[in-house]
Design a protein around this motif. Structure first.
Motif, mmCIF file in Angstrom:
data_model
loop_
_atom_site.group_PDB
_atom_site.id
_atom_site.type_symbol
_atom_site.label_atom_id
_atom_site.label_comp_id
_atom_site.label_asym_id
_atom_site.label_seq_id
_atom_site.Cartn_x
_atom_site.Cartn_y
_atom_site.Cartn_z
ATOM 1 N N PHE A 1 55.491 -24.321 -15.648
ATOM 2 C CA PHE A 1 54.348 -24.282 -14.744
ATOM 3 C C PHE A 1 54.660 -23.470 -13.491
ATOM 4 O O PHE A 1 53.917 -22.545 -13.130
ATOM 5 C CB PHE A 1 53.971 -25.720 -14.369
ATOM 6 C CG PHE A 1 52.845 -25.846 -13.384
ATOM 7 C CD1 PHE A 1 51.526 -25.759 -13.803
ATOM 8 C CD2 PHE A 1 53.107 -26.069 -12.041
ATOM 9 C CE1 PHE A 1 50.481 -25.879 -12.896
ATOM 10 C CE2 PHE A 1 52.066 -26.195 -11.125
ATOM 11 C CZ PHE A 1 50.761 -26.105 -11.555
ATOM 12 N N LEU A 2 55.780 -23.768 -12.836
ATOM 13 C CA LEU A 2 56.103 -23.165 -11.540
ATOM 14 C C LEU A 2 56.612 -21.729 -11.658
ATOM 15 O O LEU A 2 56.319 -20.892 -10.808
ATOM 16 C CB LEU A 2 57.141 -24.016 -10.805
ATOM 17 C CG LEU A 2 56.660 -25.386 -10.326
ATOM 18 C CD1 LEU A 2 57.830 -26.188 -9.758
ATOM 19 C CD2 LEU A 2 55.564 -25.241 -9.284
ATOM 20 N N GLY B 1 49.726 -25.444 -21.443
ATOM 21 C CA GLY B 1 49.238 -26.171 -22.616
ATOM 22 C C GLY B 1 49.146 -25.283 -23.837
ATOM 23 O O GLY B 1 49.530 -25.692 -24.948
ATOM 24 N N VAL B 2 48.649 -24.066 -23.664
ATOM 25 C CA VAL B 2 48.567 -23.113 -24.777
ATOM 26 C C VAL B 2 49.965 -22.768 -25.285
ATOM 27 O O VAL B 2 50.210 -22.678 -26.492
ATOM 28 C CB VAL B 2 47.812 -21.844 -24.346
ATOM 29 C CG1 VAL B 2 47.909 -20.764 -25.421
ATOM 30 C CG2 VAL B 2 46.353 -22.162 -24.056
ATOM 31 N N ASN C 1 44.591 -23.184 -13.906
ATOM 32 C CA ASN C 1 44.856 -22.082 -14.838
ATOM 33 C C ASN C 1 46.292 -22.126 -15.353
ATOM 34 O O ASN C 1 46.551 -21.877 -16.537
ATOM 35 C CB ASN C 1 44.592 -20.743 -14.156
ATOM 36 C CG ASN C 1 43.120 -20.394 -14.115
ATOM 37 O OD1 ASN C 1 42.431 -20.398 -15.129
ATOM 38 N ND2 ASN C 1 42.610 -20.081 -12.942
ATOM 39 N N SER C 2 47.242 -22.423 -14.456
ATOM 40 C CA SER C 2 48.645 -22.480 -14.861
ATOM 41 C C SER C 2 48.882 -23.621 -15.839
ATOM 42 O O SER C 2 49.599 -23.461 -16.835
ATOM 43 C CB SER C 2 49.542 -22.645 -13.622
ATOM 44 O OG SER C 2 49.415 -21.546 -12.741
ATOM 45 N N ALA C 3 48.280 -24.781 -15.565
ATOM 46 C CA ALA C 3 48.435 -25.927 -16.459
ATOM 47 C C ALA C 3 47.827 -25.632 -17.832
ATOM 48 O O ALA C 3 48.406 -25.984 -18.873
ATOM 49 C CB ALA C 3 47.785 -27.163 -15.847
ATOM 50 N N ALA C 4 46.660 -24.968 -17.844
ATOM 51 C CA ALA C 4 46.022 -24.619 -19.120
ATOM 52 C C ALA C 4 46.890 -23.646 -19.913
ATOM 53 O O ALA C 4 47.041 -23.776 -21.134
ATOM 54 C CB ALA C 4 44.647 -24.012 -18.862
ATOM 55 N N ALA C 5 47.489 -22.675 -19.216
ATOM 56 C CA ALA C 5 48.345 -21.703 -19.891
ATOM 57 C C ALA C 5 49.588 -22.374 -20.467
ATOM 58 O O ALA C 5 50.027 -22.049 -21.579
ATOM 59 C CB ALA C 5 48.753 -20.601 -18.911
ATOM 60 N N ASN D 1 54.390 -23.002 -29.207
ATOM 61 C CA ASN D 1 55.751 -23.424 -29.523
ATOM 62 C C ASN D 1 55.765 -24.365 -30.722
ATOM 63 O O ASN D 1 56.596 -24.239 -31.625
ATOM 64 C CB ASN D 1 56.369 -24.112 -28.299
ATOM 65 C CG ASN D 1 57.725 -24.710 -28.592
ATOM 66 O OD1 ASN D 1 57.875 -25.924 -28.683
ATOM 67 N ND2 ASN D 1 58.718 -23.859 -28.750
ATOM 68 N N ARG D 2 54.825 -25.302 -30.744
ATOM 69 C CA ARG D 2 54.752 -26.237 -31.876
ATOM 70 C C ARG D 2 54.415 -25.487 -33.175
ATOM 71 O O ARG D 2 54.813 -25.909 -34.269
ATOM 72 C CB ARG D 2 53.692 -27.293 -31.584
ATOM 73 C CG ARG D 2 54.033 -28.145 -30.350
ATOM 74 C CD ARG D 2 54.538 -29.520 -30.715
ATOM 75 N NE ARG D 2 55.024 -30.228 -29.528
ATOM 76 C CZ ARG D 2 54.313 -31.071 -28.822
ATOM 77 N NH1 ARG D 2 53.066 -31.316 -29.157
ATOM 78 N NH2 ARG D 2 54.839 -31.692 -27.775
ATOM 79 N N ALA D 3 53.670 -24.374 -33.042
ATOM 80 C CA ALA D 3 53.312 -23.579 -34.226
ATOM 81 C C ALA D 3 54.469 -22.704 -34.697
ATOM 82 O O ALA D 3 54.391 -22.086 -35.763
ATOM 83 C CB ALA D 3 52.093 -22.711 -33.922
#
Length: 208
Positions: free
Chosen positions: A161-162, A134-135, A128-132, A140-142
Motif C-alpha cells: 500500500f505505502l 486488492g487487485v 485507489n491505493s487500497a483497491a489496487a 497473486n492468487r491467480a
C-alpha cells in the motif's frame, strides 16, 4: 534463484513471444492521451504521465533488487505475455499503468469537495491505493504476479500500500492540481527523465 524468478527471466525481452494484440492496445493508449490533447485537458494528460512514470521508477528498483539479491524480484510478472520488458513488468502491465492515471484523474472531484468530512485528495489516494492492492492480491492468487519476500505479501499488505501505490496516486493528483502547465510539464519531464537515465545506465550495465 527461485523457480518463479527463473521462469520470468527465461522470457525476459524475448521478441519471439510477440502477439499482434499489442498494436491495437498501443493505439487505445495513444487515443486516450490524444483525446486529452484535443481537449487541451493538460491536468489529466500530465497526471496520467506522472503515474506512469512512477510505475517505471518502481519497476526499475524492483529489477535491481533481483539483480543484487540473485534470488528474486520483489514482484515478478508470470504467464503468457506479448513482451516481458523487465522482470516484473510486461507490455500489458505497462499499458495498464499508462491509462490508470488518466482514469484516476478523471474521477477527481473539485479540490474543495469533502468526503466524509475529510479533504478528498488524501481519501482518494488511500481508496485507489487500497483497491489496487486488492487487485494485486487477486493476481497473486491467480499465479500471474509472484511475491517472494516475506515483507511483500497479502498477509502484510501495508508495504504494498505505502510503497507500491500511494506514491503513484500522490504524484498523479499533485501534478493534476499544479496551477501552471509549465510546472506540470517540468515535473513529469523530471520523473520520466530519471526513469530514462536509469534505464539507460542500468540497462547498459546489464542490471535490468
Amino acid at each position: 534463484m527461485t523457480d518463479d524468478a527463473r521462469a520470468a527471466l527465461e522470457q525476459l525481452r524475448d521478441a519471439s513471444q510477440f502477439e499482434w494484440y499489442v498494436i491495437p492496445l498501443l493505439l487505445l493508449v495513444l487515443y486516450a492521451y490524444a483525446a486529452e490533447v484535443e481537449r487541451r485537458n493538460w491536468d489529466v494528460l500530465f497526471a496520467g504521465l506522472a503515474l506512469w512514470g512512477m510505475d517505471w521508477f518502481n519497476e526499475i528498483w524492483n529489477a535491481l533488487v533481483f539483480h543484487f539479491s540473485g534470488r528474486a524480484p520483489v514482484w515478478g510478472a508470470q504467464g503468457d505475455t506479448a513482451y516481458q520488458i523487465l522482470i516484473g513488468l510486461n507490455i500489458e502491465i505497462c499499458f495498464m499503468f499508462a491509462v490508470m492515471g488518466i482514469v484516476a484523474a478523471k474521477f477527481l472531484p473539485p479540490r474543495g469537495t469533502r468526503v466524509l468530512g475529510l479533504p478528498n485528495r488524501p481519501v482518494l489516494i488511500a481508496v485507489n491505493s487500497a483497491a489496487a492492492v486488492g487487485v494485486e492480491i487477486v493476481l497473486n492468487r491467480a499465479g500471474v504476479l509472484t511475491w517472494e519476500w516475506d515483507w511483500w505479501r497479502a498477509g502484510f499488505p501495508f508495504v504494498l500500500f505505502l510503497v507500491g501505490y500511494v506514491p503513484f496516486f500522490l504524484a498523479c493528483f499533485v501534478v493534476h492540481d499544479m496551477p501552471r502547465v509549465r510546472t506540470k510539464a517540468v515535473t513529469v519531464g523530471t520523473i520520466l527523465g530519471i526513469d530514462a537515465l536509469a534505464l539507460a545506465v542500468f540497462g547498459t550495465l546489464g542490471w535490468l
